[in-house]
Design an enzyme around this catalytic site. Structure first.
Site, PDB file in Angstrom:
ATOM      1  N   GLY A  12      12.627  -1.686 -12.251  1.00 17.30           N
ATOM      2  CA  GLY A  12      11.599  -2.496 -11.074  1.00 17.30           C
ATOM      3  C   GLY A  12      12.116  -1.463 -10.251  1.00 17.30           C
ATOM      4  O   GLY A  12      13.219  -1.120  -9.928  1.00 17.30           O
ATOM      5  N   ASN A  37      14.569  -0.913 -20.138  1.00 12.46           N
ATOM      6  CA  ASN A  37      13.273  -0.982 -19.382  1.00 12.46           C
ATOM      7  C   ASN A  37      12.108  -0.381 -20.860  1.00 12.46           C
ATOM      8  O   ASN A  37      13.178   0.328 -22.401  1.00 12.46           O
ATOM      9  CB  ASN A  37      13.352   0.372 -18.772  1.00 12.46           C
ATOM     10  CG  ASN A  37      12.079  -0.126 -17.882  1.00 12.46           C
ATOM     11  OD1 ASN A  37      11.716  -1.109 -17.721  1.00 12.46           O
ATOM     12  ND2 ASN A  37      11.589   1.107 -17.805  1.00 12.46           N
ATOM     13  N   GLU A 170      -5.652  -4.399  -0.763  1.00 13.37           N
ATOM     14  CA  GLU A 170      -5.354  -3.387  -0.481  1.00 13.37           C
ATOM     15  C   GLU A 170      -6.170  -2.187  -1.724  1.00 13.37           C
ATOM     16  O   GLU A 170      -6.276  -0.883  -1.400  1.00 13.37           O
ATOM     17  CB  GLU A 170      -3.251  -3.309  -1.335  1.00 13.37           C
ATOM     18  CG  GLU A 170      -3.048  -3.241   0.353  1.00 13.37           C
ATOM     19  CD  GLU A 170      -1.186  -2.895   0.376  1.00 13.37           C
ATOM     20  OE1 GLU A 170      -0.905  -2.611   0.795  1.00 13.37           O
ATOM     21  OE2 GLU A 170      -0.972  -3.296  -0.985  1.00 13.37           O
ATOM     22  N   GLN A 318      10.907  -5.217  -0.935  1.00 17.58           N
ATOM     23  CA  GLN A 318      11.549  -4.836   0.317  1.00 17.58           C
ATOM     24  C   GLN A 318      12.855  -5.873   0.173  1.00 17.58           C
ATOM     25  O   GLN A 318      13.808  -5.468  -0.019  1.00 17.58           O
ATOM     26  CB  GLN A 318      10.805  -5.609   1.430  1.00 17.58           C
ATOM     27  CG  GLN A 318      11.737  -5.499   2.946  1.00 17.58           C
ATOM     28  CD  GLN A 318      11.219  -5.808   4.026  1.00 17.58           C
ATOM     29  OE1 GLN A 318      11.425  -6.241   4.706  1.00 17.58           O
ATOM     30  NE2 GLN A 318       9.442  -6.025   4.217  1.00 17.58           N
TER      31      GLN A 318
END
Length: 404
Positions: A12, A37, A170, A318
């Site tokens: 990720g 992964n 969103e 972030q």
């Protein structure tokens, strides 16, 4: 002398950026690095709502890991993590086992259903590429089926989004833009389609700037989005939901429930015996676990309390990217015997897309609405691509349509 083995679980935002940073900063003969992964690609989680709505093709969201990671420096293992045994420095995968000297856990999140009857079986979540594709295909199927049945079924055209947080809002914005196209394609009157956001709090985007929330609700309402606030989902069936508002239970026919009201850290972490708080590891200042200084936890699986408010830092892309920079340094520092760094979050702003050229944002204390906020969102996404894979990745995957 045996090289130390660094194992990174999950590709990720946190895991991928950690791998990229270690690849750039460590010499090939310093350590053996393995990235584990499920898939051979990384993806932009913050674009999944666009894939789900059908406004962005999922191939744009995928980033091949081999396009970022140098196989001469990092080995990619495609496998599923079953459990971690930190006392033995062992990771059990579905097909093999790995031992490690230093471990980075970035296994992401899972939907939290809170025990709501039928929710797991009858709802969709926007958690990965395959989930997003399933939602898009399901929407197309329901619109296509509407005129092909002997009796028109309103449940096919009622779309419920459970949760008015960032993901739900969103997705509502993208879907509000997509619905007119679907209606045109399948000869359906737009007034027959209902797009409903169901939120338990008194307002959507709880805790966000009130003026920006009002702007978002007005923007979405103008495109046909309905809001039912202070409503709690009680059950989810294949053709309806039941919610409670003001003490009254209401059944709403729908064949499409998108659950966006809760996530939890990957359950592998808790099942592996790490000390957790609400399923997450409350990491130390250097991002290591309290009990094992050779294990670092990043992204959705980590818990960091804000010094000022005492509340957990939000699990955003972030923050995960910022954590990755510290974790990469600290893993390298462990190998080289250097001093470790402390993670200090540096929030650069908060942005919520409302579809196309519309968004809301708080950047450096300033409120931004509409196209200006949308430009900031695309610039933020492009900045990540540049940091991860350089100019080549940015040119292949970036968003440059700042103005419409």
């Amino acid at each position: 002398m045996k090289k130390p083995h660094i194992v990174i679980l999950g590709a990720g935002y946190g895991g991928m950026m950690t791998a990229a940073k270690l690849q750039k900063s460590m010499k090939a003969n310093e350590a053996v690095i393995t990235l584990v992964n499920n898939n051979d690609y990384h993806y932009q989680t913050t674009w999944l709502h666009e894939n789900a709505a059908g406004t962005l093709h999922h191939e744009r969201t995928k980033i091949k890991i081999k396009d970022v990671i140098d196989s001469r420096k990092i080995e990619l293992v495609l496998d599923e993590v079953i459990c971690i045994k930190p006392e033995e420095k062992l990771v059990k995968l579905a097909k093999q086992e790995l031992t490690y000297d230093y471990l980075v856990i970035g296994l992401g999140f899972e939907p939290a259903t809170f025990g709501i009857p039928g929710l797991e079986e009858n709802s969709f979540s926007i958690g990965n590429i395959n989930n997003a594709r399933a939602i898009r295909e399901h929407l197309d199927y329901n619109f296509a089926s509407y005129h092909n049945e002997s009796e028109k079924n309103a449940a096919r055209l009622n779309i419920v989004i459970g949760g008015g947080g960032f993901t739900g809002i969103e997705f509502a914005g993208e879907l509000a833009n997509r619905i007119p196209q679907l209606c045109k394609e399948y000869d359906i009157e737009k007034t027959q389609v209902r797009l409903i956001v169901l939120e338990g709090a008194s307002t959507v985007l709880p805790g966000f700037d009130e003026k920006l929330v009002a702007y978002a609700m007005n923007s979405l309402a103008s495109r046909g989005v309905e809001f039912i606030n202070e409503a709690l989902l009680q059950e989810c069936n294949s053709d309806s939901i039941v919610f409670e508002k003001d003490g009254k239970r209401t059944e709403l026919p729908t064949m499409t429930t998108i659950w966006a009201a809760g996530i939890r850290a990957n359950t592998v972490v808790e099942k592996s015996g790490f000390r957790t708080n609400s399923g997450k590891v409350e990491v130390q200042s250097d991002m290591s676990t309290p009990d094992f200084d050779d294990v670092f936890v990043i992204g959705d699986c980590s818990l960091i309390l804000d010094h000022d408010t005492g509340r957990p830092l939000p699990s955003t892309a972030q923050i995960a990217i910022q954590q990755a920079e510290i974790v990469a340094h600290n893993v390298k520092a462990k190998v080289r015997g250097w001093k470790l760094k402390t993670f200090v979050p540096n929030p650069l702003g908060t942005i919520a897309s409302l579809g196309n050229d519309d968004a809301i944002a708080v950047v450096s204390g300033r409120r931004l609405f509409g196209w200006k906020a949308s430009v900031m969102k695309k610039m933020s996404d492009n900045r990540y691509l540049l940091k991860l894979g350089g100019l080549g990745l940015l040119m292949r995957k970036g968003k440059f349509n700042f103005f419409y």
